[in-house]
Write a protein that holds these residues in place. Structure first.
Motif, mmCIF file in Angstrom:
data_model
loop_
_atom_site.group_PDB
_atom_site.id
_atom_site.type_symbol
_atom_site.label_atom_id
_atom_site.label_comp_id
_atom_site.label_asym_id
_atom_site.label_seq_id
_atom_site.Cartn_x
_atom_site.Cartn_y
_atom_site.Cartn_z
ATOM 1 N N UNK A 181 0.944 -1.210 0.200
ATOM 2 C CA UNK A 181 0.083 -0.314 0.027
ATOM 3 C C UNK A 181 0.644 1.354 -0.081
ATOM 4 N N UNK A 182 0.207 2.572 -0.481
ATOM 5 C CA UNK A 182 0.756 3.545 -0.231
ATOM 6 C C UNK A 182 1.297 3.815 0.954
ATOM 7 N N UNK A 183 0.586 3.425 2.023
ATOM 8 C CA UNK A 183 1.518 3.724 3.334
ATOM 9 C C UNK A 183 2.648 2.602 4.097
ATOM 10 N N UNK A 184 2.581 1.578 3.248
ATOM 11 C CA UNK A 184 3.827 0.503 3.568
ATOM 12 C C UNK A 184 5.008 1.195 2.957
ATOM 13 N N UNK A 185 4.642 1.959 1.648
ATOM 14 C CA UNK A 185 6.025 1.692 0.578
ATOM 15 C C UNK A 185 6.705 3.631 1.886
ATOM 16 N N UNK A 186 5.707 4.787 2.124
ATOM 17 C CA UNK A 186 6.228 5.215 2.639
ATOM 18 C C UNK A 186 7.322 5.163 3.809
ATOM 19 N N UNK A 187 6.551 4.117 4.417
ATOM 20 C CA UNK A 187 7.601 3.371 5.593
ATOM 21 C C UNK A 187 8.745 2.946 5.575
ATOM 22 N N UNK A 188 9.236 2.245 4.115
ATOM 23 C CA UNK A 188 9.813 1.895 3.793
ATOM 24 C C UNK A 188 11.120 2.892 2.730
ATOM 25 N N UNK A 189 10.534 3.767 2.719
ATOM 26 C CA UNK A 189 11.646 4.895 2.303
ATOM 27 C C UNK A 189 11.996 6.081 3.084
ATOM 28 N N UNK A 190 10.791 5.646 3.841
ATOM 29 C CA UNK A 190 11.685 6.477 5.257
ATOM 30 C C UNK A 190 12.220 6.138 6.324
ATOM 31 N N UNK A 191 12.649 4.888 6.289
ATOM 32 C CA UNK A 191 13.107 4.104 7.153
ATOM 33 C C UNK A 191 14.700 3.871 6.206
ATOM 34 N N UNK A 192 14.894 3.979 5.486
ATOM 35 C CA UNK A 192 15.794 3.187 4.088
ATOM 36 C C UNK A 192 17.222 3.931 4.751
ATOM 37 N N UNK A 193 17.804 2.856 5.280
ATOM 38 C CA UNK A 193 19.640 3.574 5.655
ATOM 39 C C UNK A 193 19.383 3.762 6.980
ATOM 40 N N UNK A 194 18.627 3.653 7.781
ATOM 41 C CA UNK A 194 18.865 4.364 9.477
ATOM 42 C C UNK A 194 18.102 2.659 10.476
ATOM 43 N N UNK A 195 18.310 3.169 11.696
ATOM 44 C CA UNK A 195 18.069 1.585 12.053
ATOM 45 C C UNK A 195 17.600 2.840 13.819
ATOM 46 N N UNK A 196 17.049 3.694 13.203
ATOM 47 C CA UNK A 196 16.810 4.633 14.595
ATOM 48 C C UNK A 196 15.317 4.913 15.215
#
Lengths: 141, 141
Positions: free
Chosen positions: A39-54
């Motif tokens: 879903x769009x919200x799923x994709x938004x989360x993946x894009x947002x946490x890309x390259x971070x672990x905090x």
DNA sequence: TATTGTTATACTCTATAACTATA
DNA sequence: TATAGTTATAGAGTATAACAATA
């Protein structure tokens, strides 16, 4: 299909047209992301946490304007799909991080998103295009 | 409150910003219309049938992009509020028309809508404003 | 005391399928 | 045969309140 009709007296109201345009574009993006089961919200989360672990669930929700309580089923879904994992930061908070499968899926999200954004901008006449983002940003916040 | 954060990497994606802007503006319009006990879809119907007595439920739905089935509770609500009436056109179709109370409420809707649209446009910088509607219209249909 | 994650719940909006009566 | 109006229903998306555990 969202298509303003010629006899629609609301077609000259900016707010109305703004909603229609957003609905049309989100319908289009949703259809493209459905091809990779997101879903769009799923994709938004993946894009947002890309390259971070905090980032915690609460922080993601604040940035994406999603209620804390509504983050739970969203993250459960991504976790069940093997795309994210919950990593304890302390005994209270947990970071949301991409799994290897999540990294792979993120690559697909980025490809779809990039193509979508390019197609969206391409539909706007050249003369109007540079004014699109500044106008929208002025309406937020 | 919709407010894009400075650390949001999605803030440069036109589709994402479009959705955020539309959500912010519709939230604002919804709040203003709540003062006269109407939803945005209610107000849209009143604006659409203003001055005519020939539009059926199905036709209104086609123009406003609302499913036939979803028009029923919407019109029932407006009818229960005494704002519209169903006038038989033949034994199958019925025109949706404003009652006198509906005419009065329409005046309030027009005042609220006019002020809202003016405020929306006023937030957009002068240089960008003339390009706003053409850009949005290019995204629809 | 405030915050995190969570559960439960409710409300709106939207989408689909099916039925009837009539054009 | 197609269309208008309707009913019922299901799925999203979103909102609030409350709770236990921890900062």
């Amino acid at each position: 299909m969202t298509h303003i009709q010629s006899n629609d007296p609301l077609a000259e109201l900016p707010g109305y047209v703004l909603r229609r345009a957003a609905n049309a574009m989100m319908g289009e993006l949703g259809a493209r992301l459905a091809a990779i089961d997101l879903k769009i919200s799923d994709a938004s989360v993946l894009l947002l946490i890309a390259g971070r672990s905090d980032m915690t669930s609460s922080e993601i929700g604040k940035v994406l304007d999603i209620q804390r309580a509504n983050m739970v089923p969203l993250l459960n879904r991504l976790e069940a799909a093997g795309l994210i994992a919950r990593q304890p930061l302390d005994r209270k908070s947990q970071a949301i991080v991409l799994t290897p499968a999540g990294q792979t899926r993120l690559g697909e999200v980025q490809a779809i998103t990039h193509a979508f954004e390019a197609d969206l901008l391409a539909r706007i006449p050249d003369a109007d295009r540079p004014h699109f983002m500044p106008a929208l940003k002025a309406l937020i916040g």
